[in-house]
Every structure is written in C-alpha cells, then in structure tokens.
Scaffold this motif. Sequence first.
Motif, PDB file in Angstrom:
ATOM      1  N   LEU A   1      31.322  35.631  31.877  1.00  0.00           N
ATOM      2  CA  LEU A   1      30.396  36.752  32.064  1.00  0.00           C
ATOM      3  C   LEU A   1      29.356  36.816  30.948  1.00  0.00           C
ATOM      4  O   LEU A   1      28.489  37.683  30.956  1.00  0.00           O
ATOM      5  CB  LEU A   1      31.167  38.065  32.110  1.00  0.00           C
ATOM      6  CG  LEU A   1      31.921  38.331  33.421  1.00  0.00           C
ATOM      7  CD1 LEU A   1      32.916  39.465  33.228  1.00  0.00           C
ATOM      8  CD2 LEU A   1      30.953  38.655  34.534  1.00  0.00           C
ATOM      9  N   GLY A   2      29.483  35.911  29.966  1.00  0.00           N
ATOM     10  CA  GLY A   2      28.518  35.891  28.875  1.00  0.00           C
ATOM     11  C   GLY A   2      28.989  36.631  27.647  1.00  0.00           C
ATOM     12  O   GLY A   2      28.244  36.780  26.684  1.00  0.00           O
TER      13      GLY A   2
ATOM     14  N   THR B   1      22.783  25.188  21.826  1.00  0.00           N
ATOM     15  CA  THR B   1      22.601  26.038  23.002  1.00  0.00           C
ATOM     16  C   THR B   1      23.412  27.321  22.857  1.00  0.00           C
ATOM     17  O   THR B   1      24.578  27.283  22.486  1.00  0.00           O
ATOM     18  CB  THR B   1      23.059  25.305  24.279  1.00  0.00           C
ATOM     19  OG1 THR B   1      22.291  24.117  24.410  1.00  0.00           O
ATOM     20  CG2 THR B   1      22.870  26.174  25.506  1.00  0.00           C
ATOM     21  N   ASN B   2      22.784  28.461  23.146  1.00  0.00           N
ATOM     22  CA  ASN B   2      23.498  29.730  23.142  1.00  0.00           C
ATOM     23  C   ASN B   2      24.301  29.826  24.444  1.00  0.00           C
ATOM     24  O   ASN B   2      23.802  30.265  25.474  1.00  0.00           O
ATOM     25  CB  ASN B   2      22.503  30.888  23.027  1.00  0.00           C
ATOM     26  CG  ASN B   2      23.205  32.223  22.904  1.00  0.00           C
ATOM     27  OD1 ASN B   2      24.378  32.363  23.261  1.00  0.00           O
ATOM     28  ND2 ASN B   2      22.499  33.205  22.401  1.00  0.00           N
ATOM     29  N   LEU B   3      25.581  29.385  24.345  1.00  0.00           N
ATOM     30  CA  LEU B   3      26.406  29.294  25.557  1.00  0.00           C
ATOM     31  C   LEU B   3      26.639  30.645  26.211  1.00  0.00           C
ATOM     32  O   LEU B   3      26.609  30.765  27.432  1.00  0.00           O
ATOM     33  CB  LEU B   3      27.762  28.662  25.207  1.00  0.00           C
ATOM     34  CG  LEU B   3      27.898  27.155  25.426  1.00  0.00           C
ATOM     35  CD1 LEU B   3      29.335  26.728  25.184  1.00  0.00           C
ATOM     36  CD2 LEU B   3      27.459  26.748  26.828  1.00  0.00           C
ATOM     37  N   SER B   4      26.853  31.683  25.389  1.00  0.00           N
ATOM     38  CA  SER B   4      27.101  33.011  25.956  1.00  0.00           C
ATOM     39  C   SER B   4      25.923  33.453  26.818  1.00  0.00           C
ATOM     40  O   SER B   4      26.089  33.976  27.911  1.00  0.00           O
ATOM     41  CB  SER B   4      27.340  34.040  24.852  1.00  0.00           C
ATOM     42  OG  SER B   4      28.434  33.650  24.074  1.00  0.00           O
ATOM     43  N   LYS B   5      24.737  33.211  26.302  1.00  0.00           N
ATOM     44  CA  LYS B   5      23.543  33.631  27.025  1.00  0.00           C
ATOM     45  C   LYS B   5      23.398  32.830  28.323  1.00  0.00           C
ATOM     46  O   LYS B   5      23.082  33.387  29.379  1.00  0.00           O
ATOM     47  CB  LYS B   5      22.313  33.432  26.133  1.00  0.00           C
ATOM     48  CG  LYS B   5      21.136  34.237  26.602  1.00  0.00           C
ATOM     49  CD  LYS B   5      20.035  34.264  25.564  1.00  0.00           C
ATOM     50  CE  LYS B   5      18.822  34.985  26.145  1.00  0.00           C
ATOM     51  NZ  LYS B   5      17.622  34.746  25.364  1.00  0.00           N
TER      52      LYS B   5
ATOM     53  N   SER C   1      25.883  34.017  30.858  1.00  0.00           N
ATOM     54  CA  SER C   1      25.578  35.329  31.435  1.00  0.00           C
ATOM     55  C   SER C   1      24.657  35.185  32.643  1.00  0.00           C
ATOM     56  O   SER C   1      24.541  36.095  33.454  1.00  0.00           O
ATOM     57  CB  SER C   1      24.936  36.234  30.379  1.00  0.00           C
ATOM     58  OG  SER C   1      23.614  35.800  30.099  1.00  0.00           O
ATOM     59  N   ARG C   2      24.008  34.030  32.771  1.00  0.00           N
ATOM     60  CA  ARG C   2      23.090  33.826  33.899  1.00  0.00           C
ATOM     61  C   ARG C   2      23.709  32.968  34.990  1.00  0.00           C
ATOM     62  O   ARG C   2      23.084  32.709  36.020  1.00  0.00           O
ATOM     63  CB  ARG C   2      21.797  33.184  33.390  1.00  0.00           C
ATOM     64  CG  ARG C   2      21.192  34.005  32.248  1.00  0.00           C
ATOM     65  CD  ARG C   2      19.984  33.322  31.663  1.00  0.00           C
ATOM     66  NE  ARG C   2      18.935  33.199  32.662  1.00  0.00           N
ATOM     67  CZ  ARG C   2      18.081  32.192  32.696  1.00  0.00           C
ATOM     68  NH1 ARG C   2      18.150  31.233  31.805  1.00  0.00           N
ATOM     69  NH2 ARG C   2      17.162  32.147  33.642  1.00  0.00           N
ATOM     70  N   VAL C   3      24.940  32.492  34.741  1.00  0.00           N
ATOM     71  CA  VAL C   3      25.635  31.665  35.726  1.00  0.00           C
ATOM     72  C   VAL C   3      26.908  32.399  36.149  1.00  0.00           C
ATOM     73  O   VAL C   3      27.815  32.579  35.354  1.00  0.00           O
ATOM     74  CB  VAL C   3      26.013  30.298  35.113  1.00  0.00           C
ATOM     75  CG1 VAL C   3      26.787  29.451  36.120  1.00  0.00           C
ATOM     76  CG2 VAL C   3      24.766  29.567  34.641  1.00  0.00           C
TER      77      VAL C   3
ATOM     78  N   VAL D   1      26.491  42.650  27.519  1.00  0.00           N
ATOM     79  CA  VAL D   1      25.693  41.423  27.422  1.00  0.00           C
ATOM     80  C   VAL D   1      24.226  41.674  27.773  1.00  0.00           C
ATOM     81  O   VAL D   1      23.325  41.257  27.050  1.00  0.00           O
ATOM     82  CB  VAL D   1      26.280  40.317  28.329  1.00  0.00           C
ATOM     83  CG1 VAL D   1      25.442  39.052  28.229  1.00  0.00           C
ATOM     84  CG2 VAL D   1      27.727  40.042  27.950  1.00  0.00           C
ATOM     85  N   LEU D   2      23.988  42.362  28.896  1.00  0.00           N
ATOM     86  CA  LEU D   2      22.605  42.581  29.312  1.00  0.00           C
ATOM     87  C   LEU D   2      21.995  43.810  28.659  1.00  0.00           C
ATOM     88  O   LEU D   2      20.792  44.026  28.740  1.00  0.00           O
ATOM     89  CB  LEU D   2      22.533  42.717  30.838  1.00  0.00           C
ATOM     90  CG  LEU D   2      23.034  41.519  31.650  1.00  0.00           C
ATOM     91  CD1 LEU D   2      22.866  41.778  33.138  1.00  0.00           C
ATOM     92  CD2 LEU D   2      22.311  40.239  31.253  1.00  0.00           C
TER      93      LEU D   2
END
Lengths: 227, 246
Positions: A134-135, B74-78, B81-83, B109-110
Amino acid sequence: MTLDFDVIARSLPYLWKGFQYTVQLTAIAALGGIFFGTLLALARLSSIKLLAYTAAGYVNLMRSVPLILVIFWFFFLVPLIVQGITGAERPPLMGAERTAIITFILFEAAFFCEIMRAGIQSIPKGQVYAGYALGLTYGQTMRTVVLPQAFRNMTPVLLTQLIILFQDTSLVYVISATDFVGAAAKVAQRDGRLVEMYLFVAFVYFVICFTLSQLVKILQTRIAIVR
Amino acid sequence: MPSPMIAAKHVSKWYGKFQVLNDCSTEIHPGEVVVVCGPSGSGKSTLIKCVNGLEPFQEGEIIVDGLSVGQPTTNLSKLRSRVGMVFQHFELFPHMTILENLCLAQIKVLGRAREEAEARGDQLLKRVGLTEQAHKYPGQLSGGQQQRVAIARALAMDPICMLFDEPTSALDPEMINEVLDVMVGLARDGMTMMVVTHEMGFAKKVAHRVIFMDEGRIVEDAQKQEFFGTPRSERAREFLSKILHD
C-alpha cells in the motif's frame, strides 16, 4: 510472643510512601522496558547483521545474569566507571532510587524484547507485504499494522511479566531504596516487629498479584474469543 | 507504441542455490490485462512480487512506469503506493474495521484528510457491493467479501495498475465468482492488470495476453486467441488440458 499488629496502623503513612515508590518503579520500568524492549526486538529481527547480533548479545547477557547482580553493578560499578571517564575526584552519587529505575528499565527491556519478538513473529509475513504494497514505509507498517497486532497477541504474557516485575522491584531493598519492602523492613527493625511487618507485606503482595493474575486469566479467554 | 507500464528485462532470481526465476522478460502496456498461469512452483507468484519490489531479484531489471524497481535509489514506498496489489490470503488488517482498512494508506501515504479518505472508501465499498459492512471487522466477513474489500483497499490509492496474486485460490468455490465479477468490471474499465490465476474462464473473458510459466521461465507469452487456440509448447498444452474442463 505477643503480636502487635497496631504497628502497621501506626506506620501506615510511611509504608504508603514505600508502596507508592514500588508502584512508581514498576510503572516506569514497565513503560521504559516495553519501549526499549520493542526497539531491541526490532533490532534483533533486523536484516542488518551487526544490529541483530548486538541486540542479541545484550539480551542474552541480561537474561543470563541474576537481577540482583545487575543492581549491584549499576549501584557500585557505574559511578566508578563514570568517575574513570570524567576524571572526577569522587564517584558521582547516583542515589538508590535513580539507580533502581535505570537498572530495571535496562534489565526488563531484555525480557520484554523476547516477548515482543515472539509477538512480532506471530504476525504473518503477508501482513507486512500488504502494508508495503500500500506504500507504507517500514516504520509505518510496524507502527500501524504489525505492532498493534503483536501487542494484542502478547497482552497476557506482557501482563504476567508485569506481575513478576512488580514482585522483583522488592530487590531494590539491597541498595537501601525505600520501596514497600524496604519501608516495612526499616519499621520492623526499628520497632522489633519483624513477624507482623513481613506478614503484612506478604499479604499485600499476595492479594495484589493473585488478583491481577486472575484478571489476566479472564482477559486471556476474552482475547481468544475476539480473534 | 507507447512505453510499457511494466517491463521486465531478463529477470533472474535465486533462493540460495535454487533458481526461481530464469531470464524472464515481458512487457505490459497501459490498459492491458495479462494473465500469468503455470503449475505451482513455476515462479509466477515470485515474479509478480518482484514487480513491486516485495521480493528482491539478483539479475535483470524491472521498470514500472519509468522507474527501475531494483535500483536502490528508487523510492519503493512511493512506487508501491501507485501499484495496487491483491493477495491470495486477502491480508486485510484484522485489528481495523473495513473502512479503516480502506483509509489507512490514503491518510498515511497520500496525505488525504480523513473525511476525503472515508468518502473515497465509501464510494469503493459501494462499487464492490459491501457498503453495509463498512464498520465490521475483517473476521466477520466471508472470504469472498474480504477479497472484494482487499480490491477496494488497493483501488482507494488510485493505482496506475493492479497486481493480483492468485486472488481466488484461497476461496470456497461459491465465492470465486463474486470476486471475478469485480475484476472483470475493472478490466472492462480499462485498468492495467497483471493477474496470476488458474481461472481460465476469466482469462478467456477479459485477458489480452496470457503468459505461461514453468520452472522459473516464461515459456509462452501470447495473445489470448493464440494461447487458447494453438499453444506452441508441449508443457502449456499439457497444463491447459489438465485445468480446462469447460
């Protein structure tokens, strides 16, 4: 031999102060122990080897040494070490109460670490994946997904450890801190009423610990139903 | 040809000495629905977990929306969050209500406000037909309902594509269709989807392409008609004959 239980009533304010210190020490050691124990658990489970080994070494050391020795170390040795480092003329005075608090936090952290580690490992890996997917960052996943569930799973064990901690704090008697046992011992010796005082102290510990352990049992069944 | 949403280039992965992925390359373009199938242990779940960096891989490269997943910078968390991702065992958070499950990452996150997140959550629960369940806990829902919530939770992040890792494998047979219906709806709305599944009915209905994997390799990567019509490899033919009853 005649027993004079009136001595309890007469020294009640002093005993109450000692009891308050016992509760305070238990609470601070529990909060500090759980906080640092959780950090230690995360370190032990870390993929960074150095961090994991350091934490494991600390935990194993603390768990393999009697608590009373750790109390002595901090009371007698740490001031000497601090003196050695700072080069002061005399060892700094830590005071029995402060020594007790620091010792208990450090010692209990090792035990809470193992409880938390088991709790964290009881959460399926998929939950961590779901958080990441979920990020959420590692920290966010731990705080919002893993630790709340781990704490819930571990609550009965945590509370049982708290009851043990509550009893163990009486060991600070050896460095003359005036906890509940310490206060009772001082009155007992002053007035020559050892039997009455030690019976009373034992009775209070028993009532509190037995009641709490029964509550833990009830809680355990409750949690089992919820899950 | 527009640039692909997901591009895997010569991806290989080992667990110790055992190779789970062997030189896997494929591309998924925006709006495409790609079904990945193959016998168990063929590496299909591992491949899809590599796409959003849940599993590391040792060789090759995976590019998602222009970003390299394996790059340490790469910012994996970011990126994640889009996948959107849906798991075999749902992985709803059991200590939160359904609505809280949907709101958590939107807020954390968002950075959405709670009201906004809840509004989006309600909207998606309506879409998967579970408005009534918003304030229940995951344990009170059936498997099919939980999986629909999991899809809604992923959609709440407004993802650019969706990954499904065997979304119906853990479900009782009578609950499979309610989940597939939601997925078919998504596909028809033009969502880019990579779906690991054995549901060939779903593949026939909405997939554009089918990838067949065996022993860590992509053995076949073909348009749907081609795959179901005349699979080129013997292994794919064998596999299809085993799982196609209809």
